[in-house]
Design a protein around this motif. Structure first.
Motif, short mmCIF file in Angstrom:
data_model
loop_
_atom_site.label_atom_id
_atom_site.label_comp_id
_atom_site.label_asym_id
_atom_site.label_seq_id
_atom_site.Cartn_x
_atom_site.Cartn_y
_atom_site.Cartn_z
N ARG A 1 15.31 1.01 -11.28
CA ARG A 1 16.11 0.64 -9.84
C ARG A 1 15.51 1.65 -8.72
O ARG A 1 15.34 0.93 -7.74
CB ARG A 1 17.87 0.87 -9.15
CG ARG A 1 17.90 -0.18 -11.02
CD ARG A 1 19.32 -0.87 -9.86
NE ARG A 1 20.06 0.45 -9.24
CZ ARG A 1 20.83 1.45 -9.62
NH1 ARG A 1 21.50 0.72 -11.05
NH2 ARG A 1 21.59 2.75 -9.58
N ARG A 2 14.50 2.82 -8.81
CA ARG A 2 13.74 3.03 -7.56
C ARG A 2 12.83 2.02 -7.49
O ARG A 2 11.91 2.89 -6.58
CB ARG A 2 13.39 4.18 -8.32
CG ARG A 2 14.45 5.56 -8.86
CD ARG A 2 13.82 7.50 -8.87
NE ARG A 2 13.59 7.99 -7.89
CZ ARG A 2 14.60 7.98 -6.46
NH1 ARG A 2 15.12 8.81 -6.53
NH2 ARG A 2 13.20 8.47 -5.47
N TRP B 1 18.48 3.17 -16.62
CA TRP B 1 18.38 2.25 -15.03
C TRP B 1 18.22 2.68 -13.99
O TRP B 1 17.57 1.57 -13.34
CB TRP B 1 19.11 1.63 -16.21
CG TRP B 1 19.62 -0.14 -15.07
CD1 TRP B 1 20.05 -0.32 -14.45
CD2 TRP B 1 18.69 -0.66 -14.91
NE1 TRP B 1 20.50 -1.84 -13.75
CE2 TRP B 1 19.18 -1.82 -13.56
CE3 TRP B 1 16.93 -1.31 -14.89
CZ2 TRP B 1 18.19 -2.72 -13.13
CZ3 TRP B 1 16.43 -2.35 -14.38
CH2 TRP B 1 17.05 -3.56 -13.94
N GLN B 2 18.56 3.78 -13.54
CA GLN B 2 18.79 4.26 -12.65
C GLN B 2 17.20 4.77 -12.00
O GLN B 2 17.65 4.39 -11.10
CB GLN B 2 19.73 5.97 -12.96
CG GLN B 2 20.32 6.09 -11.51
CD GLN B 2 21.05 7.53 -11.87
OE1 GLN B 2 21.54 7.56 -12.89
NE2 GLN B 2 21.05 8.07 -11.08
N ALA C 1 15.99 10.32 -10.93
CA ALA C 1 16.88 10.00 -11.83
C ALA C 1 18.26 11.02 -11.53
O ALA C 1 19.37 11.36 -11.81
CB ALA C 1 17.39 8.50 -12.19
N THR D 1 21.92 4.33 -19.28
CA THR D 1 22.04 4.21 -17.76
C THR D 1 21.77 4.93 -16.50
O THR D 1 20.96 4.43 -15.82
CB THR D 1 23.89 4.49 -17.59
OG1 THR D 1 23.92 6.16 -17.69
CG2 THR D 1 24.34 3.80 -18.69
N GLU E 1 19.16 13.09 -9.35
CA GLU E 1 20.73 12.63 -8.65
C GLU E 1 21.89 12.80 -8.94
O GLU E 1 22.82 12.88 -8.69
CB GLU E 1 20.15 10.89 -8.15
CG GLU E 1 19.59 11.24 -7.61
CD GLU E 1 19.05 9.78 -6.95
OE1 GLU E 1 19.97 8.45 -7.42
OE2 GLU E 1 17.88 9.24 -6.49
N ARG E 2 21.67 12.04 -10.79
CA ARG E 2 22.57 11.74 -11.76
C ARG E 2 23.55 13.63 -11.72
O ARG E 2 24.90 13.35 -12.22
CB ARG E 2 22.93 11.76 -13.13
CG ARG E 2 23.22 10.65 -14.07
CD ARG E 2 23.65 9.94 -13.31
NE ARG E 2 24.90 9.19 -14.04
CZ ARG E 2 24.16 7.75 -14.98
NH1 ARG E 2 22.69 7.80 -14.74
NH2 ARG E 2 24.95 7.26 -16.18
#
Ligand SMILES: C[S@@+](CC[C@H](N)C(=O)[O-])C[C@H]1O[C@@H](n2cnc3c(N)ncnc32)[C@H](O)[C@@H]1O
Length: 243
Positions: A15-16, A11-12, A69, A8, A72-73
């Motif tokens: 998606r950037r 994927w994050q 990512a 996951t 951020e997570r």
């Protein structure tokens, strides 16, 4: 970190890249989930917080996208306890030959990241705390490799870390697969390749030691048919002036 969590996160990171850049998104996701090096860098905390990172041959900036990512997570409170907090970087600079990849890396970056289109044999490295070189040095000849490594040492200074991933040259089937897949992917990405300049792992280690690095080696091919190794090469910290 569970495999599901890392997928996951990958994927994050993917998606950037803008949705119209389907190739870049899928390439990033595929590379992050298949290549063990990225999860390893996070799990081992090899890149410290507040580091100035220089990524040589940064490609489309996958490492930068992953670190952003991950940060951020972590900030959202969704981070496995067993892993060190991902680093919030002071800055991340990439140097990459391919203009298209530089554009992609810029799209996936943020204000603290910058990517220049240049050749690592001639572009100024500036100063850095961590230099990352993943699967790049074998594209340049042996004399140029030595020169780049010398310049990396000078850019790092005391206490700096070089994270270098290389293929371990030998007569093994794994090494032949490493080279064949490398050539296929580089062709797919639009490169025209002449010859590759690979070396046995022991030689990489010896050359880094001669430059003053303390070197740790970790095999870095788990789950793949490749013959890759990661070298974490550290320069001694500045001696303390305190008694
Ligand atoms: C196998 S890719 C790895 C990309 C990136 N390090 C990663 O792990 O995703 C190698 C990259 O090195 C770049 N490269 C090769 N020779 C270079 C040079 N002399 N200067 C700058 N980049 C170079 C290629 O354009 C390519 O993007």
């Amino acid at each position: 970190m569970s495999e599901h969590f890392f997928r996951t996160l990958a994927w994050q990171a993917a998606r950037r890249y803008p949705a119209r850049e389907r190739f870049a998104r899928h390439f990033a996701y595929g590379k992050l989930t298949i290549d063990p090096v990225f999860a390893h860098l996070l799990a081992r905390g090899l890149i410290p917080a507040q580091a100035r990172v220089l990524d040589l041959g940064s490609g489309q900036g996958i490492l930068s996208a992953l670190l952003l990512a991950a940060h951020e997570r972590h900030r959202s409170g969704d981070w496995p306890e067993a892993w060190p907090a991902p680093p919030k970087l002071r800055g991340m600079r990439g140097i990459e030959l391919m203009h298209k990849d530089v554009e992609r890396a810029r799209h996936a970056g943020d204000a603290a990241t910058s990517f220049v289109c240049g050749d690592i044999r001639s572009t100024d490295f500036g100063a850095a705390d961590v230099v990352v070189i993943l699967d790049v040095l074998h594209y340049i000849d042996y004399a140029a490799q030595q020169d780049v490594l010398r310049r990396v040492r000078d850019a790092l200074g005391a206490g700096g870390v070089l994270i270098l991933r290389v293929g371990d040259e030998s007569g093994s089937l794994r090494f032949r697969i490493t080279v064949a897949v490398d050539r296929a992917i580089m062709r797919l990405r639009g490169h025209r390749l002449a010859r590759l300049h690979c070396k046995p792992l022991e030689q990489w280690k010896r050359e880094l030691t001669q430059l003053g690095f303390h070197v740790e080696v970790v095999p870095m091919s788990a789950g793949t048919p490749f013959a890759n190794a990661l070298l974490a090469a550290r320069l001694a910290p500045r001696p303390s002036l305190l008694p």
